[in-house]
Write a protein that holds these residues in place. Sequence first.
Motif, PDB file in Angstrom:
ATOM      1  N   ASN A   6     -27.891  31.235  -0.035  1.00  0.00           N
ATOM      2  CA  ASN A   6     -29.424  31.243  -0.633  1.00  0.00           C
ATOM      3  C   ASN A   6     -29.124  31.699  -2.096  1.00  0.00           C
ATOM      4  O   ASN A   6     -29.583  30.802  -2.725  1.00  0.00           O
ATOM      5  CB  ASN A   6     -30.187  32.431  -0.151  1.00  0.00           C
ATOM      6  N   LEU A   7     -28.062  32.242  -2.490  1.00  0.00           N
ATOM      7  CA  LEU A   7     -27.705  32.582  -3.844  1.00  0.00           C
ATOM      8  C   LEU A   7     -27.408  31.257  -4.350  1.00  0.00           C
ATOM      9  O   LEU A   7     -27.724  30.905  -5.500  1.00  0.00           O
ATOM     10  CB  LEU A   7     -26.719  33.528  -3.885  1.00  0.00           C
TER      11      LEU A   7
ATOM     12  N   VAL B 291     -28.521  26.592  -8.406  1.00  0.00           N
ATOM     13  CA  VAL B 291     -29.012  25.280  -8.685  1.00  0.00           C
ATOM     14  C   VAL B 291     -30.291  24.875  -8.768  1.00  0.00           C
ATOM     15  O   VAL B 291     -30.726  24.171  -9.652  1.00  0.00           O
ATOM     16  CB  VAL B 291     -28.305  24.124  -7.455  1.00  0.00           C
ATOM     17  N   ALA B 292     -31.132  25.271  -8.097  1.00  0.00           N
ATOM     18  CA  ALA B 292     -32.472  25.256  -8.326  1.00  0.00           C
ATOM     19  C   ALA B 292     -32.938  25.637  -9.533  1.00  0.00           C
ATOM     20  O   ALA B 292     -34.127  25.078 -10.235  1.00  0.00           O
ATOM     21  CB  ALA B 292     -33.396  26.079  -7.158  1.00  0.00           C
TER      22      ALA B 292
ATOM     23  N   LYS C  27     -35.966  23.583 -11.467  1.00  0.00           N
ATOM     24  CA  LYS C  27     -37.118  24.323 -12.132  1.00  0.00           C
ATOM     25  C   LYS C  27     -37.174  23.995 -13.805  1.00  0.00           C
ATOM     26  O   LYS C  27     -38.210  23.543 -14.258  1.00  0.00           O
ATOM     27  CB  LYS C  27     -37.226  25.805 -11.938  1.00  0.00           C
ATOM     28  N   ALA C  28     -36.062  24.237 -14.381  1.00  0.00           N
ATOM     29  CA  ALA C  28     -36.058  23.865 -15.936  1.00  0.00           C
ATOM     30  C   ALA C  28     -36.581  22.308 -16.143  1.00  0.00           C
ATOM     31  O   ALA C  28     -37.053  22.283 -17.163  1.00  0.00           O
ATOM     32  CB  ALA C  28     -34.708  24.065 -16.391  1.00  0.00           C
ATOM     33  N   VAL C  29     -36.323  21.360 -15.497  1.00  0.00           N
ATOM     34  CA  VAL C  29     -36.518  20.074 -15.701  1.00  0.00           C
ATOM     35  C   VAL C  29     -37.577  19.575 -14.977  1.00  0.00           C
ATOM     36  O   VAL C  29     -38.101  18.217 -14.963  1.00  0.00           O
ATOM     37  CB  VAL C  29     -35.367  19.285 -15.586  1.00  0.00           C
TER      38      VAL C  29
ATOM     39  N   ALA D 127     -32.073  28.053 -18.678  1.00  0.00           N
ATOM     40  CA  ALA D 127     -31.233  27.373 -17.580  1.00  0.00           C
ATOM     41  C   ALA D 127     -29.829  27.056 -18.045  1.00  0.00           C
ATOM     42  O   ALA D 127     -29.200  26.123 -17.535  1.00  0.00           O
ATOM     43  CB  ALA D 127     -31.927  26.232 -17.164  1.00  0.00           C
ATOM     44  N   ARG D 128     -29.416  27.381 -19.487  1.00  0.00           N
ATOM     45  CA  ARG D 128     -28.321  27.095 -20.031  1.00  0.00           C
ATOM     46  C   ARG D 128     -28.230  25.577 -20.390  1.00  0.00           C
ATOM     47  O   ARG D 128     -27.204  24.940 -20.471  1.00  0.00           O
ATOM     48  CB  ARG D 128     -26.997  27.614 -19.245  1.00  0.00           C
TER      49      ARG D 128
END
Length: 223
Positions: free
Chosen positions: A8-9, A14-15, A19-21, A64-65
Amino acid sequence: MKKRELKNLLYEQVARIGKAVSSPKRLELMELLAQGEKTVETLTSELSIDIKLASAHLKALRDARLVESRRDGKYVVYRLSGDDVAHLWVTLRLVAEEHLVELQLALQRMVASPDTLAQVGRADLLEQARRGEVIVIDVRPQDEYDAAHIPFARSMPLAEIERRLKGLPKTRDIVAYCRGPFCMLSDEALKLLSGKGYRVTKMLDGVAEWQAAGMPVERSPGV
């Protein structure tokens, strides 16, 4: 940590990128920053949004770096955190073009005349430009050209083309490019130059697409 919790982590991390894009404006920010670093004020002007909203989008990308920032006097300057982020934008766009009919139709409307597109491959175009058989012009702003450009391309920002026509011979083919398939600067250059009697086409690649295809780029001295 249990295996399920660990998985899950992993997916959650990766999610964060997904979300950022997930915002059209953030994708446009990525495309703009793929051209080189820019101030918040410049990005705000390009996206036609206010500084508060631009800053919120940039924060999401930074969390999100995907982007980094630095201070230059009273200005905050943003850049992509790596070339792989520019490649991510190109990959997302290519997948969308492959699977979304709506995007395909929208792109077709942008390119109303297929004969205005350069019909030569990247390697052949590079060789023709090297030999001087074709003139490649970069119609983006000068700072974007300085940050990275296609080898042998001339910097000819759209706003300056008309007063620099003497430097363009009508005896050779001209290929214009800008920021990629969604950019309309090259369309405007095409219309202007063809109206003056030049043999001109455009290519859909920008620097990000060119690099993602494994092709070389050049940078101006001091950049």
